[in-house]
Design a protein around this motif. Sequence first.
Motif, PDB file in Angstrom:
ATOM      1  N   ILE A  29     -52.360 -34.220 -69.600  1.00 32.25           N
ATOM      2  CA  ILE A  29     -52.001 -35.412 -68.952  1.00 32.25           C
ATOM      3  C   ILE A  29     -51.169 -36.392 -69.727  1.00 32.25           C
ATOM      4  N   ASP A  30     -51.265 -36.484 -70.864  1.00 29.74           N
ATOM      5  CA  ASP A  30     -50.437 -37.501 -71.744  1.00 29.74           C
ATOM      6  C   ASP A  30     -49.876 -36.646 -72.844  1.00 29.74           C
ATOM      7  N   PRO A  31     -48.760 -35.996 -72.696  1.00 29.47           N
ATOM      8  CA  PRO A  31     -48.134 -35.242 -73.756  1.00 29.47           C
ATOM      9  C   PRO A  31     -47.960 -36.152 -75.040  1.00 29.47           C
ATOM     10  N   LEU A  56     -51.199 -24.447 -65.227  1.00 26.21           N
ATOM     11  CA  LEU A  56     -51.655 -25.477 -64.415  1.00 26.21           C
ATOM     12  C   LEU A  56     -50.641 -26.586 -64.277  1.00 26.21           C
ATOM     13  N   LEU A  57     -49.546 -26.606 -65.371  1.00 28.32           N
ATOM     14  CA  LEU A  57     -48.457 -27.710 -65.104  1.00 28.32           C
ATOM     15  C   LEU A  57     -47.428 -27.166 -64.343  1.00 28.32           C
ATOM     16  N   PRO A  58     -46.803 -28.371 -63.712  1.00 26.48           N
ATOM     17  CA  PRO A  58     -45.685 -28.185 -62.537  1.00 26.48           C
ATOM     18  C   PRO A  58     -44.837 -27.130 -62.810  1.00 26.48           C
ATOM     19  N   LEU A 213     -52.570 -33.874 -61.982  1.00 26.46           N
ATOM     20  CA  LEU A 213     -51.474 -34.478 -61.235  1.00 26.46           C
ATOM     21  C   LEU A 213     -51.677 -35.980 -60.926  1.00 26.46           C
ATOM     22  N   GLN A 214     -53.029 -36.053 -60.288  1.00 30.53           N
ATOM     23  CA  GLN A 214     -53.541 -37.672 -60.101  1.00 30.53           C
ATOM     24  C   GLN A 214     -53.868 -38.431 -61.448  1.00 30.53           C
ATOM     25  N   ALA A 215     -54.234 -37.631 -62.283  1.00 29.48           N
ATOM     26  CA  ALA A 215     -54.592 -38.503 -63.619  1.00 29.48           C
ATOM     27  C   ALA A 215     -53.316 -38.685 -64.433  1.00 29.48           C
ATOM     28  N   ARG A 216     -52.303 -37.964 -64.176  1.00 27.11           N
ATOM     29  CA  ARG A 216     -51.055 -38.447 -64.762  1.00 27.11           C
ATOM     30  C   ARG A 216     -50.485 -39.634 -63.849  1.00 27.11           C
ATOM     31  N   ALA A 217     -50.467 -39.525 -62.689  1.00 22.12           N
ATOM     32  CA  ALA A 217     -50.173 -40.828 -61.915  1.00 22.12           C
ATOM     33  C   ALA A 217     -50.798 -42.116 -62.142  1.00 22.12           C
ATOM     34  N   HIS A 257     -58.717 -39.461 -70.615  1.00 20.75           N
ATOM     35  CA  HIS A 257     -60.001 -38.662 -70.297  1.00 20.75           C
ATOM     36  C   HIS A 257     -60.516 -39.899 -69.090  1.00 20.75           C
ATOM     37  N   ALA A 258     -60.436 -40.861 -69.054  1.00 18.42           N
ATOM     38  CA  ALA A 258     -60.815 -41.789 -67.709  1.00 18.42           C
ATOM     39  C   ALA A 258     -59.846 -41.345 -66.389  1.00 18.42           C
ATOM     40  N   ALA A 259     -58.706 -40.891 -66.703  1.00 19.45           N
ATOM     41  CA  ALA A 259     -57.864 -40.672 -65.557  1.00 19.45           C
ATOM     42  C   ALA A 259     -58.508 -39.288 -65.283  1.00 19.45           C
ATOM     43  N   LEU A 260     -58.687 -38.349 -66.058  1.00 20.92           N
ATOM     44  CA  LEU A 260     -59.101 -37.152 -65.757  1.00 20.92           C
ATOM     45  C   LEU A 260     -60.475 -37.224 -64.863  1.00 20.92           C
TER      46      LEU A 260
END
Length: 353
Positions: A29-31, A56-58, A213-217, A257-260
């Motif tokens: 989510i955050d490299p 799982l990555l684009p 993807l949603q967590a990254r955004a 983690h919160a985004a996930l």
Amino acid sequence: MHASPRPEYPFTAIRGMPRMQTALLLAAIDPLIGGVLIEGPRGSAKTTSARALAQLLPEGAFVNLPLGCSEEQLLGSLDLEDVLQHGRTRFRPGLLARAHQGVLYVDEVNLLADGLVDLLLDVSVSGINRVERDGISHAHEARFVLVGTMNPEEGGLRPQLLDRFGLFVQLGETIPPETREAIVRARLAFETDPQGFVADHAEAQQALRQRILQARAALETLPFTDAVHARVSRLCHEAGVEGVRADLVMLRAARAHAALEGQDRIREEDMDAVQDLVLAHRRKPSPDTDPAPAGAGGEQGSGQTPPPREGAGTPEDAQGDAGEGPGDWGELPPEAAPLRTLAQVGELTPKKP
């Protein structure tokens, strides 16, 4: 007619490694968290998990960095002849460019040259690879999930390099019987019918891809409030870590983690979920604790406390026979020394003639 390639083992089918999976997902989510270091014995699914994460990555890129890799192979190179003849910079991409938006995997990273490990970690936390040669430079994006693995039997990383890995997971040497059975059953099912096994997990895999993807955004929408800063600073201070790298990593990891989890703010639960992953390889022991054994921290007595292991049961403290103390076997009890008063000491002191 060529046979279709064998599919990779699904990430959602991995059993018995929840902490490792969490660490990998946070880095995906955050490299810029700075990579994940996984320490564990042979056969603990380290490579399988890293390959599964790439699916799982684009981009789905999975780049395996060999131990004999040179700096030029890693970073890429500049063609100076092209500059001299045509006045343009020609860049030949290296492994970092190939790993962009994917996973860069380094097996036995503790056996890799320290200089290359430094370069890897520099790029992983900046997301930019810069190549310079004879006054000519080239830069390109290199945002990848760095996954390093190591076997504790083959030594550890120097503490300076260990600290630079964002997250650390130590896998236990023993696996409970129920978990072993679940792992073996799943693996046999995959080997018997790889295509069918992957199809059975396709829905779960797609749902997890969407969550990533949603967590990254959502990352930039989750602020680091004063309360979050205060709690992270306190946790790192209590762990006795040096510098503020742990603070920065914990903030990023808690936010990921919160985004996930689909949250709209960073909660205490998010900080609690990531603190061991962030602090396990950085925590300093209190004065009344014994030095850590040789392992992830490198040399014995390096000041590192043993991090929690995944997959292993909680061992009982070693005890001697009933009624014996905690000293070494065969150690004699200390003998009491006679006390003397100052007057007695004076009587024993030779007088000058």
